[in-house]
Design a protein around this motif. Structure first.
Motif, PDB file in Angstrom:
ATOM      1  N   ILE A 138     -42.961 -33.598 -33.713  1.00 50.51           N
ATOM      2  CA  ILE A 138     -43.347 -32.614 -32.695  1.00 50.51           C
ATOM      3  C   ILE A 138     -44.862 -32.448 -32.668  1.00 50.51           C
ATOM      4  CG2 ILE A 138     -43.245 -30.151 -32.119  1.00 50.51           C
ATOM      5  CD1 ILE A 138     -40.318 -30.207 -33.036  1.00 50.51           C
ATOM      6  N   THR A 139     -45.495 -32.422 -33.836  1.00 50.56           N
ATOM      7  CA  THR A 139     -46.949 -32.294 -33.898  1.00 50.56           C
ATOM      8  C   THR A 139     -47.638 -33.483 -33.238  1.00 50.56           C
ATOM      9  OG1 THR A 139     -46.739 -31.072 -35.976  1.00 50.56           O
ATOM     10  CG2 THR A 139     -48.899 -31.963 -35.456  1.00 50.56           C
ATOM     11  N   ILE A 140     -47.184 -34.683 -33.556  1.00 48.89           N
ATOM     12  CA  ILE A 140     -47.781 -35.883 -32.965  1.00 48.89           C
ATOM     13  C   ILE A 140     -47.577 -35.905 -31.451  1.00 48.89           C
ATOM     14  CG2 ILE A 140     -47.602 -38.405 -32.859  1.00 48.89           C
ATOM     15  CD1 ILE A 140     -47.052 -38.326 -35.892  1.00 48.89           C
ATOM     16  N   LEU A 141     -46.392 -35.565 -30.993  1.00 48.50           N
ATOM     17  CA  LEU A 141     -46.124 -35.539 -29.551  1.00 48.50           C
ATOM     18  C   LEU A 141     -46.969 -34.483 -28.838  1.00 48.50           C
ATOM     19  CD1 LEU A 141     -42.254 -36.062 -29.379  1.00 48.50           C
ATOM     20  CD2 LEU A 141     -44.054 -37.665 -28.744  1.00 48.50           C
ATOM     21  N   SER A 142     -47.126 -33.325 -29.447  1.00 43.84           N
ATOM     22  CA  SER A 142     -47.937 -32.286 -28.802  1.00 43.84           C
ATOM     23  C   SER A 142     -49.414 -32.690 -28.762  1.00 43.84           C
ATOM     24  CB  SER A 142     -47.752 -30.938 -29.500  1.00 43.84           C
ATOM     25  OG  SER A 142     -48.275 -30.982 -30.802  1.00 43.84           O
ATOM     26  N   ILE A 143     -49.908 -33.341 -29.820  1.00 44.78           N
ATOM     27  CA  ILE A 143     -51.297 -33.807 -29.808  1.00 44.78           C
ATOM     28  C   ILE A 143     -51.504 -34.855 -28.725  1.00 44.78           C
ATOM     29  CG2 ILE A 143     -53.011 -35.122 -31.133  1.00 44.78           C
ATOM     30  CD1 ILE A 143     -52.003 -33.648 -33.636  1.00 44.78           C
ATOM     31  N   ILE A 144     -50.601 -35.798 -28.623  1.00 42.82           N
ATOM     32  CA  ILE A 144     -50.716 -36.861 -27.604  1.00 42.82           C
ATOM     33  C   ILE A 144     -50.619 -36.279 -26.202  1.00 42.82           C
ATOM     34  CG2 ILE A 144     -49.570 -38.899 -26.640  1.00 42.82           C
ATOM     35  CD1 ILE A 144     -48.895 -39.691 -29.543  1.00 42.82           C
ATOM     36  N   SER A 145     -49.666 -35.359 -25.990  1.00 41.01           N
ATOM     37  CA  SER A 145     -49.525 -34.778 -24.648  1.00 41.01           C
ATOM     38  C   SER A 145     -50.737 -33.925 -24.295  1.00 41.01           C
ATOM     39  CB  SER A 145     -48.238 -33.964 -24.538  1.00 41.01           C
ATOM     40  OG  SER A 145     -48.287 -32.842 -25.407  1.00 41.01           O
ATOM     41  N   ASN A 146     -51.296 -33.188 -25.247  1.00 40.87           N
ATOM     42  CA  ASN A 146     -52.500 -32.397 -24.974  1.00 40.87           C
ATOM     43  C   ASN A 146     -53.688 -33.295 -24.655  1.00 40.87           C
ATOM     44  OD1 ASN A 146     -51.400 -29.848 -25.202  1.00 40.87           O
ATOM     45  ND2 ASN A 146     -51.804 -29.697 -27.398  1.00 40.87           N
ATOM     46  N   MET A 147     -53.830 -34.382 -25.384  1.00 42.13           N
ATOM     47  CA  MET A 147     -54.917 -35.316 -25.097  1.00 42.13           C
ATOM     48  C   MET A 147     -54.769 -35.922 -23.707  1.00 42.13           C
ATOM     49  SD  MET A 147     -55.485 -37.103 -28.842  1.00 42.13           S
ATOM     50  CE  MET A 147     -55.915 -38.636 -28.117  1.00 42.13           C
ATOM     51  N   TYR A 186     -40.040 -41.811 -43.901  1.00 40.93           N
ATOM     52  CA  TYR A 186     -38.629 -41.752 -44.281  1.00 40.93           C
ATOM     53  C   TYR A 186     -38.398 -41.077 -45.642  1.00 40.93           C
ATOM     54  CZ  TYR A 186     -37.329 -44.449 -40.233  1.00 40.93           C
ATOM     55  OH  TYR A 186     -37.120 -44.853 -38.943  1.00 40.93           O
ATOM     56  N   GLN A 187     -39.437 -40.904 -46.451  1.00 44.04           N
ATOM     57  CA  GLN A 187     -39.297 -40.206 -47.724  1.00 44.04           C
ATOM     58  C   GLN A 187     -39.305 -38.697 -47.548  1.00 44.04           C
ATOM     59  OE1 GLN A 187     -42.451 -41.669 -50.182  1.00 44.04           O
ATOM     60  NE2 GLN A 187     -41.397 -43.585 -50.674  1.00 44.04           N
ATOM     61  N   GLN A 188     -39.766 -38.225 -46.402  1.00 42.90           N
ATOM     62  CA  GLN A 188     -39.847 -36.788 -46.146  1.00 42.90           C
ATOM     63  C   GLN A 188     -38.470 -36.235 -45.784  1.00 42.90           C
ATOM     64  OE1 GLN A 188     -42.788 -35.214 -46.656  1.00 42.90           O
ATOM     65  NE2 GLN A 188     -43.556 -37.226 -47.229  1.00 42.90           N
ATOM     66  N   THR A 189     -38.355 -34.916 -45.910  1.00 48.46           N
ATOM     67  CA  THR A 189     -37.094 -34.270 -45.517  1.00 48.46           C
ATOM     68  C   THR A 189     -37.005 -34.254 -43.999  1.00 48.46           C
ATOM     69  OG1 THR A 189     -38.115 -32.085 -45.450  1.00 48.46           O
ATOM     70  CG2 THR A 189     -37.169 -32.792 -47.555  1.00 48.46           C
ATOM     71  N   ILE A 190     -35.829 -33.977 -43.503  1.00 48.26           N
ATOM     72  CA  ILE A 190     -35.579 -34.009 -42.054  1.00 48.26           C
ATOM     73  C   ILE A 190     -36.418 -32.963 -41.324  1.00 48.26           C
ATOM     74  CG2 ILE A 190     -33.587 -32.468 -42.074  1.00 48.26           C
ATOM     75  CD1 ILE A 190     -33.860 -35.554 -39.917  1.00 48.26           C
ATOM     76  N   THR A 191     -36.610 -31.792 -41.907  1.00 49.54           N
ATOM     77  CA  THR A 191     -37.420 -30.755 -41.239  1.00 49.54           C
ATOM     78  C   THR A 191     -38.885 -31.171 -41.163  1.00 49.54           C
ATOM     79  OG1 THR A 191     -37.656 -29.594 -43.351  1.00 49.54           O
ATOM     80  CG2 THR A 191     -35.924 -28.838 -41.875  1.00 49.54           C
ATOM     81  N   LYS A 192     -39.395 -31.792 -42.226  1.00 47.93           N
ATOM     82  CA  LYS A 192     -40.781 -32.252 -42.199  1.00 47.93           C
ATOM     83  C   LYS A 192     -40.962 -33.373 -41.187  1.00 47.93           C
ATOM     84  CE  LYS A 192     -42.351 -30.963 -46.791  1.00 47.93           C
ATOM     85  NZ  LYS A 192     -42.904 -31.449 -48.056  1.00 47.93           N
ATOM     86  N   ARG A 193     -39.952 -34.237 -41.061  1.00 46.56           N
ATOM     87  CA  ARG A 193     -40.026 -35.319 -40.070  1.00 46.56           C
ATOM     88  C   ARG A 193     -40.036 -34.760 -38.648  1.00 46.56           C
ATOM     89  NH1 ARG A 193     -35.528 -39.599 -41.698  1.00 46.56           N
ATOM     90  NH2 ARG A 193     -35.218 -38.574 -43.671  1.00 46.56           N
TER      91      ARG A 193
END
Length: 120
Positions: free
Chosen positions: A25-34, A13-20
């Motif tokens: 998206i990165t976490i979702l793509s890693i999970i879906s690829n796995m 929550y301390q990060q900016t909206i674009t970083k969030r």
């Protein structure tokens, strides 16, 4: 464990909206690829095991048929030798040749051997 979850939540929550958005998206793509790689691995493993089992079954059945044919041929040859007139004649003279000398027994043995070889 709760401390780590709390830290991650405050960091997120301390990060900016674009970083969030990029992080999610990165976490979702890693999970879906796995998940995709894992499912493909399981499917390929099951197909390979099934195909291998089928091929081994076919090989064993083919070997079994060949052995059956081989032993049937041996059985037919043995019957043909025993039923033949020459073999019956030699066998009917068998008690006489057992009391005979060694050369007569050897000649009888050679006759039976040649009879079997000619039949085969």
């Amino acid at each position: 464990m709760k401390k780590w979850a709390k830290r991650l939540q405050t960091f997120f929550y301390q990060q900016t909206i674009t970083k969030r958005i990029i992080l999610v998206i990165t976490i979702l793509s890693i999970i879906s690829n796995m998940a995709f790689v894992g499912s493909v691995f399981l499917i390929m493993k099951n197909q390979l095991l099934s195909k291998t089992k089928t091929e081994h079954t076919k090989d064993i059945q083919m070997i079994e048929k060949q052995l059956d044919m081989f032993f049937q041929g041996i059985r037919n040859d043995a019957i043909a030798v025993l039923v033949s007139e020459n073999c019956q004649t030699l066998l009917s003279q068998s008690p006489e040749s057992q009391e005979a000398d060694t050369t007569t027994q050897y000649r009888k043995y050679k006759l039976i051997q040649s009879l079997i070889m000619s039949t085969i």
